[in-house]
Design a protein around this motif. Structure first.
Motif, PDB file in Angstrom:
ATOM      1  N   PHE A 232     -10.567-132.686  25.878  1.00 10.95           N
ATOM      2  CA  PHE A 232     -11.334-133.741  26.546  1.00 10.95           C
ATOM      3  C   PHE A 232     -12.712-133.921  25.912  1.00 10.95           C
ATOM      4  O   PHE A 232     -13.143-135.035  25.647  1.00 10.95           O
ATOM      5  N   ASP A 233     -13.417-132.829  25.670  1.00 11.36           N
ATOM      6  CA  ASP A 233     -14.764-132.921  25.112  1.00 11.36           C
ATOM      7  C   ASP A 233     -14.740-133.495  23.700  1.00 11.36           C
ATOM      8  O   ASP A 233     -15.584-134.327  23.340  1.00 11.36           O
ATOM      9  N   GLU A 234     -13.789-133.051  22.895  1.00 14.46           N
ATOM     10  CA  GLU A 234     -13.667-133.596  21.545  1.00 14.46           C
ATOM     11  C   GLU A 234     -13.346-135.086  21.594  1.00 14.46           C
ATOM     12  O   GLU A 234     -13.861-135.881  20.784  1.00 14.46           O
ATOM     13  N   SER A 235     -12.519-135.480  22.555  1.00 20.04           N
ATOM     14  CA  SER A 235     -12.200-136.900  22.723  1.00 20.04           C
ATOM     15  C   SER A 235     -13.440-137.700  23.096  1.00 20.04           C
ATOM     16  O   SER A 235     -13.630-138.836  22.642  1.00 20.04           O
ATOM     17  N   LEU A 236     -14.302-137.102  23.934  1.00 22.52           N
ATOM     18  CA  LEU A 236     -15.531-137.791  24.329  1.00 22.52           C
ATOM     19  C   LEU A 236     -16.484-137.971  23.151  1.00 22.52           C
ATOM     20  O   LEU A 236     -17.222-138.961  23.092  1.00 22.52           O
ATOM     21  N   VAL A 237     -16.478-137.020  22.225  1.00 21.27           N
ATOM     22  CA  VAL A 237     -17.297-137.186  21.022  1.00 21.27           C
ATOM     23  C   VAL A 237     -16.844-138.424  20.249  1.00 21.27           C
ATOM     24  O   VAL A 237     -17.666-139.245  19.810  1.00 21.27           O
ATOM     25  N   LEU A 238     -15.537-138.581  20.092  1.00 15.92           N
ATOM     26  CA  LEU A 238     -15.014-139.774  19.418  1.00 15.92           C
ATOM     27  C   LEU A 238     -15.351-141.035  20.203  1.00 15.92           C
ATOM     28  O   LEU A 238     -15.692-142.071  19.623  1.00 15.92           O
ATOM     29  N   LEU A 239     -15.255-140.957  21.522  1.00 15.72           N
ATOM     30  CA  LEU A 239     -15.592-142.111  22.366  1.00 15.72           C
ATOM     31  C   LEU A 239     -17.050-142.504  22.184  1.00 15.72           C
ATOM     32  O   LEU A 239     -17.370-143.697  22.073  1.00 15.72           O
ATOM     33  N   ALA A 290      -1.851-135.694  17.038  1.00  8.78           N
ATOM     34  CA  ALA A 290      -2.106-135.595  15.597  1.00  8.78           C
ATOM     35  C   ALA A 290      -3.140-136.626  15.157  1.00  8.78           C
ATOM     36  O   ALA A 290      -4.024-136.343  14.334  1.00  8.78           O
ATOM     37  N   SER A 291      -3.058-137.828  15.738  1.00 10.10           N
ATOM     38  CA  SER A 291      -4.012-138.890  15.402  1.00 10.10           C
ATOM     39  C   SER A 291      -5.431-138.498  15.795  1.00 10.10           C
ATOM     40  O   SER A 291      -6.391-138.745  15.054  1.00 10.10           O
ATOM     41  N   LEU A 292      -5.578-137.878  16.966  1.00  7.31           N
ATOM     42  CA  LEU A 292      -6.901-137.441  17.416  1.00  7.31           C
ATOM     43  C   LEU A 292      -7.517-136.482  16.413  1.00  7.31           C
ATOM     44  O   LEU A 292      -8.694-136.606  16.050  1.00  7.31           O
ATOM     45  N   TRP A 293      -6.733-135.530  15.951  1.00  6.04           N
ATOM     46  CA  TRP A 293      -7.266-134.521  15.041  1.00  6.04           C
ATOM     47  C   TRP A 293      -7.568-135.090  13.666  1.00  6.04           C
ATOM     48  O   TRP A 293      -8.467-134.609  12.974  1.00  6.04           O
ATOM     49  N   ARG A 294      -6.857-136.123  13.267  1.00  4.12           N
ATOM     50  CA  ARG A 294      -7.216-136.799  12.010  1.00  4.12           C
ATOM     51  C   ARG A 294      -8.579-137.469  12.146  1.00  4.12           C
ATOM     52  O   ARG A 294      -9.410-137.424  11.223  1.00  4.12           O
ATOM     53  N   LYS A 295      -8.823-138.076  13.296  1.00  2.81           N
ATOM     54  CA  LYS A 295     -10.113-138.738  13.516  1.00  2.81           C
ATOM     55  C   LYS A 295     -11.243-137.707  13.596  1.00  2.81           C
ATOM     56  O   LYS A 295     -12.350-137.946  13.098  1.00  2.81           O
ATOM     57  N   LEU A 296     -10.972-136.577  14.233  1.00  7.40           N
ATOM     58  CA  LEU A 296     -11.986-135.536  14.321  1.00  7.40           C
ATOM     59  C   LEU A 296     -12.287-134.950  12.951  1.00  7.40           C
ATOM     60  O   LEU A 296     -13.449-134.647  12.629  1.00  7.40           O
ATOM     61  N   ALA A 297     -11.247-134.812  12.122  1.00  5.21           N
ATOM     62  CA  ALA A 297     -11.453-134.294  10.762  1.00  5.21           C
ATOM     63  C   ALA A 297     -12.289-135.266   9.945  1.00  5.21           C
ATOM     64  O   ALA A 297     -13.141-134.848   9.146  1.00  5.21           O
ATOM     65  N   ALA A 298     -12.063-136.573  10.149  1.00  2.00           N
ATOM     66  CA  ALA A 298     -12.847-137.573   9.423  1.00  2.00           C
ATOM     67  C   ALA A 298     -14.313-137.533   9.841  1.00  2.00           C
ATOM     68  O   ALA A 298     -15.214-137.762   9.017  1.00  2.00           O
ATOM     69  N   LEU A 299     -14.568-137.216  11.103  1.00  2.00           N
ATOM     70  CA  LEU A 299     -15.946-137.116  11.580  1.00  2.00           C
ATOM     71  C   LEU A 299     -16.623-135.856  11.045  1.00  2.00           C
ATOM     72  O   LEU A 299     -17.832-135.846  10.825  1.00  2.00           O
TER      73      LEU A 299
END
Length: 472
Positions: A232-239, A290-299
């Motif tokens: 959830f927290d990692e998702s909020l960073v992307l948000l 998997a998509s979430l973690w690709r976005k987090l890796a890009a960040l």
């Protein structure tokens, strides 16, 4: 004065101005900036880029979506935005499980910036209602843990669950087709609930991989971000990066949680059976996890880890300030003295816990600070009522500026026909009596009914659905 000195004076003035403007945000922003976060490198201070305020959040079931809804409600109030809320015949949801239509939206909550209450997704109707630049977001949860939660939460309402001897999850999964009937009331809680909420066919054959893949691709086209409840927290960073929001905009307290006694441990083999029974949901989850973690890796992992840490530190400070210098204790509904903060209980077999604010909260707290703490822990049903009341007041106060000929059904132009007005804060009753004209059978002094409002009135004249069983 030389050009170099002029430049240095300019930088000094700008720095002081930035410090005064951003206050507590600056240390957090600069700390992340020094890590070289991609989004922050081009926009070192998130506040300098306008926040995106048009958001549609598809609130899925048992996925931490109530926590996310509370976050969006508070963001809307802080920024004087309008939240689309259901007509009273729909309760606190948009007549779920019926497919969403704009006729389910209360006329006093138009035109909206944000929509977040439970619905069954209907892209065409939502795009007709919301601004063109709306960002679409939703959240998913790992199917096995989500299904266990659904099974215990809706055990007394979903017939597919009620007919299982002794309420045994193992027995249901051993022979699901013995208990499950696709077309009966509340069957969407018993199979592929995520797929159903997203507008898909929950009973499509699991062997049709083409359908599952096409459905995932459609979700990916529509939703700019699919959050994952386990992260959830990692998702909020992307948000935050997606919407150019600040740290304060993503602070939250976990809501609508069960006690440990209300949860069932999944014995070996059960998670695999749950995923097989909910194969469409499993396909969705695996893809977007998997998509979430690709976005987090890009960040950037270091950037994400730092932002998550700073988010949690800020949350702890906020909670301590609201709860007398210590972290809050979870309480059962019977232990919560303030009835406005008591979470709804689905049955005697499930205990949903909440929070009770200190009785001396008013000492040294401004009215605005007290409201912040109250809204932070307010359950979904009560907050929806409070928000509808405040927006109805604003609607009536703004009516004096409208010309009768501006009243038309919901279309794109309606967004510019209604002026914005300062948000109304209520320091007295948090849950006032329904506003005249906002409920069934009341007399309204508002503008003449439009075509959409006539349909809404007819809808409100029908019998209300039982909403308690559908609380997320």
């Amino acid at each position: 004065m030389s050009q170099k000195k002029i430049f240095l004076v300019f930088i000094a003035i700008s720095t002081v101005s930035l410090l005064l403007h951003h206050g507590g945000h600056l240390s957090w922003t600069m700390e992340a900036f020094h890590l070289g976060c991609p989004a922050l490198r081009s926009h070192p201070a998130p506040g300098l880029k306008p926040k995106h305020t048009n958001v549609a959040f598809l609130k899925t079931h048992k996925t931490a979506s109530s926590t996310m809804q509370n976050l969006l409600f508070r963001f809307a109030e802080r920024n004087n935005l309008t939240v689309a809320l259901p007509v009273q015949a729909c309760g606190h949801q948009f007549c779920y499980p019926r497919s969403f239509t704009s006729h389910f939206v209360h006329s006093h909550t138009l035109p909206p910036n944000i929509i977040t209450s439970h619905m069954r997704f209907n892209k065409v109707e939502l795009q007709r209602l919301m601004p063109n630049d709306t960002v679409y977001i939703t959240i998913l949860r790992e199917p096995s843990s989500m299904f266990e939660s659904l099974f215990s939460y809706y055990n007394q309402y979903c017939q597919s669950f009620k007919r299982v001897p002794n309420g045994s999850l193992e027995a249901f999964l051993e022979e699901p087709w013995r208990f499950y009937q696709p077309d009966e009331k509340d069957s969407m809680y018993a199979r592929n609930t995520l797929t159903f909420d997203l507008g898909g066919d929950k009973d499509h054959p699991a062997t049709d991989i083409t359908y599952a893949q096409a459905f995932v691709e459609e979700v990916e086209r529509v939703f700019s971000l699919v959050m994952i409840a386990e992260y959830f927290d990692e998702s909020l960073v992307l948000l935050r990066h997606l919407l150019s929001w600040d740290l304060d905009d993503i602070l939250y307290v976990k809501l609508n949680m069960r006690t440990a006694n209300s949860k069932q441990n999944l014995t070996p083999g059960l998670p695999a059976k749950i995923r097989a029974w909910n194969s469409l949901d499993a396909h969705l989850y695996d893809h977007f996890n998997a998509s979430l973690w690709r976005k987090l890796a890009a960040l950037g992992p270091a950037c994400v880890a730092r932002e998550v840490r700073l988010l949690r530190q800020a949350q702890e400070r906020l909670m301590r300030s609201c709860f007398g210098g210590r972290l809050p204790l979870l309480r059962s509904a019977t232990q919560i003295k303030n009835k406005d903060l008591r979470p709804w209980q689905p049955s005697g077999k499930v205990d949903i816990v909440g929070y009770d604010l200190p009785v001396n909260l008013s000492h040294g707290f401004s009215s605005l600070a007290q409201q912040l703490c109250l809204k932070l822990v307010m359950p979904e049903v009560q907050y929806t009522r409070v928000l509808l009341h405040s927006q109805s007041l604003r609607y009536r106060r703004g009516y004096q500026f409208w010309a009768p000929q501006q009243s038309r059904p919901i279309h794109r132009h309606i967004r510019t026909a209604v002026p914005r007005h300062p948000q109304v804060h209520h320091s007295h009753s948090l849950l006032p009596a329904p506003v005249p004209g906002s409920g069934t059978g009341s007399t309204s002094t508002s503008r003449p009914a439009t075509g959409t409002q006539v349909k809404t009135t007819r809808l409100e004249a029908k019998s209300s659905q039982t909403q308690a069983a559908q609380t997320a």
